[in-house]
Design a protein around this motif. Structure first.
Motif, PDB file in Angstrom:
ATOM      1  N   ALA A   1       0.830  -1.202   0.000  1.00  0.00           N
ATOM      2  CA  ALA A   1       0.000   0.000   0.000  1.00  0.00           C
ATOM      3  C   ALA A   1       0.869   1.258   0.000  1.00  0.00           C
ATOM      4  CB  ALA A   1      -0.931  -0.002   1.210  1.00  0.00           C
ATOM      5  N   LEU A   2       1.946   1.241   0.774  1.00  0.00           N
ATOM      6  CA  LEU A   2       2.857   2.383   0.784  1.00  0.00           C
ATOM      7  C   LEU A   2       3.458   2.612  -0.594  1.00  0.00           C
ATOM      8  CD1 LEU A   2       4.480   4.559   2.302  1.00  0.00           C
ATOM      9  CD2 LEU A   2       6.164   2.778   2.803  1.00  0.00           C
ATOM     10  N   ALA A   3       3.913   1.538  -1.214  1.00  0.00           N
ATOM     11  CA  ALA A   3       4.517   1.660  -2.546  1.00  0.00           C
ATOM     12  C   ALA A   3       3.499   2.129  -3.583  1.00  0.00           C
ATOM     13  CB  ALA A   3       5.120   0.326  -2.960  1.00  0.00           C
ATOM     14  N   LEU A   4       2.292   1.555  -3.561  1.00  0.00           N
ATOM     15  CA  LEU A   4       1.275   1.949  -4.539  1.00  0.00           C
ATOM     16  C   LEU A   4       0.850   3.401  -4.382  1.00  0.00           C
ATOM     17  CD1 LEU A   4      -1.124  -1.114  -4.833  1.00  0.00           C
ATOM     18  CD2 LEU A   4       0.179  -0.033  -6.650  1.00  0.00           C
ATOM     19  N   VAL A   5       0.614   3.827  -3.149  1.00  0.00           N
ATOM     20  CA  VAL A   5       0.177   5.206  -2.922  1.00  0.00           C
ATOM     21  C   VAL A   5       1.295   6.177  -3.293  1.00  0.00           C
ATOM     22  CG1 VAL A   5      -0.505   6.858  -1.139  1.00  0.00           C
ATOM     23  CG2 VAL A   5      -1.591   4.627  -1.240  1.00  0.00           C
ATOM     24  N   ALA A   6       2.534   5.840  -2.959  1.00  0.00           N
ATOM     25  CA  ALA A   6       3.656   6.712  -3.339  1.00  0.00           C
ATOM     26  C   ALA A   6       3.785   6.793  -4.856  1.00  0.00           C
ATOM     27  CB  ALA A   6       4.952   6.197  -2.719  1.00  0.00           C
ATOM     28  N   LEU A   7       3.632   5.659  -5.528  1.00  0.00           N
ATOM     29  CA  LEU A   7       3.717   5.648  -6.988  1.00  0.00           C
ATOM     30  C   LEU A   7       2.590   6.462  -7.614  1.00  0.00           C
ATOM     31  CD1 LEU A   7       5.111   4.409  -9.539  1.00  0.00           C
ATOM     32  CD2 LEU A   7       3.398   2.602  -9.380  1.00  0.00           C
ATOM     33  N   LEU A   8       1.380   6.281  -7.120  1.00  0.00           N
ATOM     34  CA  LEU A   8       0.243   7.028  -7.667  1.00  0.00           C
ATOM     35  C   LEU A   8       0.342   8.512  -7.358  1.00  0.00           C
ATOM     36  CD1 LEU A   8      -2.677   4.549  -6.988  1.00  0.00           C
ATOM     37  CD2 LEU A   8      -1.738   5.212  -9.198  1.00  0.00           C
ATOM     38  N   ASN A   9       0.799   8.871  -6.165  1.00  0.00           N
ATOM     39  CA  ASN A   9       0.956  10.290  -5.841  1.00  0.00           C
ATOM     40  C   ASN A   9       2.010  10.941  -6.727  1.00  0.00           C
ATOM     41  OD1 ASN A   9      -1.006  10.290  -3.911  1.00  0.00           O
ATOM     42  ND2 ASN A   9       0.397  10.223  -2.178  1.00  0.00           N
ATOM     43  N   THR A  10       3.033  10.192  -7.070  1.00  0.00           N
ATOM     44  CA  THR A  10       4.074  10.725  -7.945  1.00  0.00           C
ATOM     45  C   THR A  10       3.588  10.820  -9.384  1.00  0.00           C
ATOM     46  OG1 THR A  10       5.766   9.759  -6.527  1.00  0.00           O
ATOM     47  CG2 THR A  10       6.445  10.376  -8.739  1.00  0.00           C
ATOM     48  N   ALA A  11       2.872   9.799  -9.836  1.00  0.00           N
ATOM     49  CA  ALA A  11       2.470   9.742 -11.242  1.00  0.00           C
ATOM     50  C   ALA A  11       1.271  10.639 -11.567  1.00  0.00           C
ATOM     51  CB  ALA A  11       2.152   8.302 -11.632  1.00  0.00           C
ATOM     52  N   VAL A  12       0.233  10.608 -10.745  1.00  0.00           N
ATOM     53  CA  VAL A  12      -0.994  11.339 -11.092  1.00  0.00           C
ATOM     54  C   VAL A  12      -1.383  12.405 -10.083  1.00  0.00           C
ATOM     55  CG1 VAL A  12      -1.951   9.475 -12.462  1.00  0.00           C
ATOM     56  CG2 VAL A  12      -2.494   9.605 -10.034  1.00  0.00           C
ATOM     57  N   GLY A  13      -0.734  12.458  -8.952  1.00  0.00           N
ATOM     58  CA  GLY A  13      -1.052  13.470  -7.951  1.00  0.00           C
ATOM     59  C   GLY A  13      -1.882  12.895  -6.819  1.00  0.00           C
TER      60      GLY A  13
END
Length: 147
Positions: free
Chosen positions: A31-43
C-alpha cells in the motif's frame, strides 16, 4: 507396452495459506509503494484511482491469505489510502460514509481474493482425489490414460 504413471502417488495437500502477519506486512509495504507511486504519477487528489489500485492489492494478497487476514488487510490499505492519497497528506480523517464505503470495498476485495483461491484449491484437490478420471498423456499426445 509402456504404461505411464505419475511419480507422486496419493493425494497432494492443498497449499497452506501464508501467515497472517506476513500478509499484513505485505499489505503495508504494498500500500505504501502503490500510494507513493500514484501520488508521484498522477497526484494526491485522485483517491478513486488509489482505491482501485489498493483493492487490487487486497485481492492479490487475499489469494495467499486466510479469511481471518481480510479485515487487517483492508484496514492496512485504508490507512495508507486515507493518510496519504487524499489531501492533507499525513493526516488521518474519518468522513463517515466515504471511509465506510472505502473500508467495505477493500474488505470485499480481500474476501473475494481469498474465496477465489479457496475455490481454485478445492477444485484442484477434488480433481486429484476423484478416482478414474481420464487425463491426456502429455508425452505421446494421443489419448487419455487412467490413474
Amino acid at each position: 507396452m509402456i504404461e505411464w504413471k505419475p511419480l507422486a502417488t496419493g493425494a497432494r495437500p492443498v497449499p497452506q495459506p501464508v501467515a497472517t502477519p506476513l500478509v499484513w506486512a505485505g499489505a503495508g509495504a504494498g500500500a505504501l509503494a502503490l500510494v507513493a507511486l500514484l501520488n508521484t504519477a498522477v497526484g494526491p487528489d485522485r483517491p478513486e484511482l488509489a482505491l482501485l489500485a489498493l483493492s487490487l492489492l487486497a485481492a492479490l494478497l487475499g489469494l495467499c491469505a486466510r479469511f481471518t487476514a481480510a479485515p487487517g488487510t483492508a484496514v492496512m490499505c485504508w490507512l495508507f489510502l486515507n493518510g496519504f492519497a487524499i489531501p492533507p497528506a499525513g493526516v488521518l480523517t474519518w468522513a463517515g460514509h466515504r471511509d465506510t464505503t472505502w473500508l467495505a470495498c477493500l474488505f470485499t476485495a480481500a474476501l473475494i481474493g481469498t474465496g477465489l483461491a479457496r475455490l481454485v484449491h478445492a477444485r484442484a484437490a477434488y480433481r486429484r482425489l476423484v478416482p478414474g478420471r481420464a487425463r491426456p498423456d502429455s508425452t505421446r499426445g494421443d489419448g487419455p490414460y487412467e490413474y
